[in-house]
Design a protein around this motif. Structure first.
Motif, PDB file in Angstrom:
ATOM      1  N   GLU A  22      43.863  22.842  60.670  1.00 24.25           N
ATOM      2  CA  GLU A  22      44.973  23.512  61.373  1.00 24.25           C
ATOM      3  C   GLU A  22      44.450  24.336  62.552  1.00 24.25           C
ATOM      4  O   GLU A  22      45.018  24.305  63.646  1.00 24.25           O
ATOM      5  CB  GLU A  22      45.746  24.401  60.400  1.00 24.25           C
ATOM      6  CG  GLU A  22      47.002  25.011  61.003  1.00 24.25           C
ATOM      7  CD  GLU A  22      47.777  25.828  59.987  1.00 24.25           C
ATOM      8  OE1 GLU A  22      48.301  26.877  60.394  1.00 24.25           O
ATOM      9  OE2 GLU A  22      47.846  25.418  58.811  1.00 24.25           O
ATOM     10  N   SER A  23      43.341  25.045  62.343  1.00 20.54           N
ATOM     11  CA  SER A  23      42.739  25.831  63.430  1.00 20.54           C
ATOM     12  C   SER A  23      42.288  24.927  64.563  1.00 20.54           C
ATOM     13  O   SER A  23      42.503  25.215  65.735  1.00 20.54           O
ATOM     14  CB  SER A  23      41.546  26.637  62.910  1.00 20.54           C
ATOM     15  OG  SER A  23      41.942  27.541  61.920  1.00 20.54           O
ATOM     16  N   LEU A  83      43.409  21.874  65.323  1.00 18.53           N
ATOM     17  CA  LEU A  83      44.540  21.252  66.017  1.00 18.53           C
ATOM     18  C   LEU A  83      45.293  22.237  66.908  1.00 18.53           C
ATOM     19  O   LEU A  83      45.989  21.818  67.834  1.00 18.53           O
ATOM     20  CB  LEU A  83      45.492  20.603  65.011  1.00 18.53           C
ATOM     21  CG  LEU A  83      44.920  19.379  64.284  1.00 18.53           C
ATOM     22  CD1 LEU A  83      45.878  18.900  63.210  1.00 18.53           C
ATOM     23  CD2 LEU A  83      44.571  18.265  65.253  1.00 18.53           C
ATOM     24  N   SER A  84      45.139  23.533  66.656  1.00 19.02           N
ATOM     25  CA  SER A  84      45.825  24.526  67.489  1.00 19.02           C
ATOM     26  C   SER A  84      44.956  25.029  68.645  1.00 19.02           C
ATOM     27  O   SER A  84      45.395  25.861  69.434  1.00 19.02           O
ATOM     28  CB  SER A  84      46.302  25.705  66.633  1.00 19.02           C
ATOM     29  OG  SER A  84      45.194  26.420  66.123  1.00 19.02           O
ATOM     30  N   LEU A  85      43.728  24.515  68.745  1.00 15.61           N
ATOM     31  CA  LEU A  85      42.836  24.931  69.839  1.00 15.61           C
ATOM     32  C   LEU A  85      43.392  24.508  71.199  1.00 15.61           C
ATOM     33  O   LEU A  85      43.970  23.434  71.334  1.00 15.61           O
ATOM     34  CB  LEU A  85      41.460  24.267  69.692  1.00 15.61           C
ATOM     35  CG  LEU A  85      40.450  24.879  68.757  1.00 15.61           C
ATOM     36  CD1 LEU A  85      39.201  24.009  68.713  1.00 15.61           C
ATOM     37  CD2 LEU A  85      40.085  26.279  69.162  1.00 15.61           C
ATOM     38  N   HIS A  86      43.158  25.326  72.167  1.00 13.60           N
ATOM     39  CA  HIS A  86      43.476  24.991  73.558  1.00 13.60           C
ATOM     40  C   HIS A  86      42.171  25.070  74.338  1.00 13.60           C
ATOM     41  O   HIS A  86      41.751  26.146  74.744  1.00 13.60           O
ATOM     42  CB  HIS A  86      44.529  25.939  74.132  1.00 13.60           C
ATOM     43  CG  HIS A  86      45.849  25.843  73.431  1.00 13.60           C
ATOM     44  ND1 HIS A  86      46.693  24.778  73.600  1.00 13.60           N
ATOM     45  CD2 HIS A  86      46.435  26.651  72.517  1.00 13.60           C
ATOM     46  CE1 HIS A  86      47.764  24.938  72.843  1.00 13.60           C
ATOM     47  NE2 HIS A  86      47.627  26.071  72.171  1.00 13.60           N
ATOM     48  N   SER A  87      41.526  23.922  74.512  1.00 14.27           N
ATOM     49  CA  SER A  87      40.240  23.878  75.206  1.00 14.27           C
ATOM     50  C   SER A  87      40.447  24.059  76.699  1.00 14.27           C
ATOM     51  O   SER A  87      41.466  23.625  77.250  1.00 14.27           O
ATOM     52  CB  SER A  87      39.555  22.532  74.966  1.00 14.27           C
ATOM     53  OG  SER A  87      39.381  22.313  73.593  1.00 14.27           O
ATOM     54  N   SER A  93      48.435  11.754  70.023  1.00 14.42           N
ATOM     55  CA  SER A  93      47.187  12.310  70.561  1.00 14.42           C
ATOM     56  C   SER A  93      45.987  11.943  69.700  1.00 14.42           C
ATOM     57  O   SER A  93      44.911  11.654  70.204  1.00 14.42           O
ATOM     58  CB  SER A  93      47.280  13.836  70.664  1.00 14.42           C
ATOM     59  OG  SER A  93      48.298  14.200  71.545  1.00 14.42           O
TER      60      SER A  93
END
Length: 197
Positions: free
Chosen positions: A22-23, A25-29, A111
């Motif tokens: 979950e962490s 998949l919520s990343l915004h690189s 994705s």
């Protein structure tokens, strides 16, 4: 008479793997960076250098011109590699993913897609070459991807791994830069590695 309390198991609690996924998949690189989840580790890689992209382009060009089967190509498609709980829910972005054009595998795909129908993935070594040489190879084998091609810049060689079984490929053929490397079907041609010199 006293009542005995029975402890009920807690249900619905997320596991560490679920929290990690979950962490991830919520990343915004940052733009141009790639985030991958490989065997329980989040890896964030900077944009590739020009030589890396040159190798990728040379490979795609030869496959387009020489493959027996017309291939659809993706450079940057996320693959969700789940293999019966043997390894964590890996989310890997190969440098190149090939699938037969007739399957139109990438059209409408999310994705992060399952690798069913993928013929080959390819990686070009960069900052952490052992990720490509070992960790990703094992994940691709576990997921049953038929072929894994590794362009190893530091070793100046190209390897093609085939016949996945459990967490390893049972066959490997390699060629130093400058020699031909036979790519099995559905590609069915000799990859010329001279342009990699």
């Amino acid at each position: 008479m006293s009542a005995v309390a029975h402890e009920q198991p807690i249900t619905g609690s997320p596991s560490q793997e679920d929290i990690l996924l979950e962490s991830f998949l919520s990343l915004h690189s940052p733009e141009g960076f790639r985030a991958e989840l490989i065997e329980g580790e989040i890896i964030v890689a900077p944009p590739p250098d020009g030589d890396h992209e040159d190798y990728v382009g040379l490979l795609i060009d030869q496959v387009g011109r020489c493959s027996k089967v017309h291939m659809q190509v993706s450079g940057g498609k996320g693959l969700r590699l789940v293999s019966g709980g043997v390894c964590p829910k890996n989310h890997v972005i190969p440098d190149v993913t090939f699938a037969p054009m007739e399957l139109r595998l990438f059209r409408g795909a999310p994705s992060w897609m399952d690798p069913d129908g993928v013929s080959m993935v390819a990686e070009v070594t960069s900052g952490k070459p052992d990720q490509d040489r070992i960790a990703k190879r094992h994940c691709y084998a576990r997921a049953g991807i038929p072929l894994y091609l590794l362009i190893d810049r530091e070793k100046s060689q190209v390897s093609v791994f085939s016949k996945p079984h459990r967490d390893e490929y049972t066959e490997v053929h390699l060629a130093p830069f400058g020699e031909l490397l036979a790519l099995p079907d559905p590609f069915g041609f000799d990859l010329d590695t001279k342009p990699f010199l």
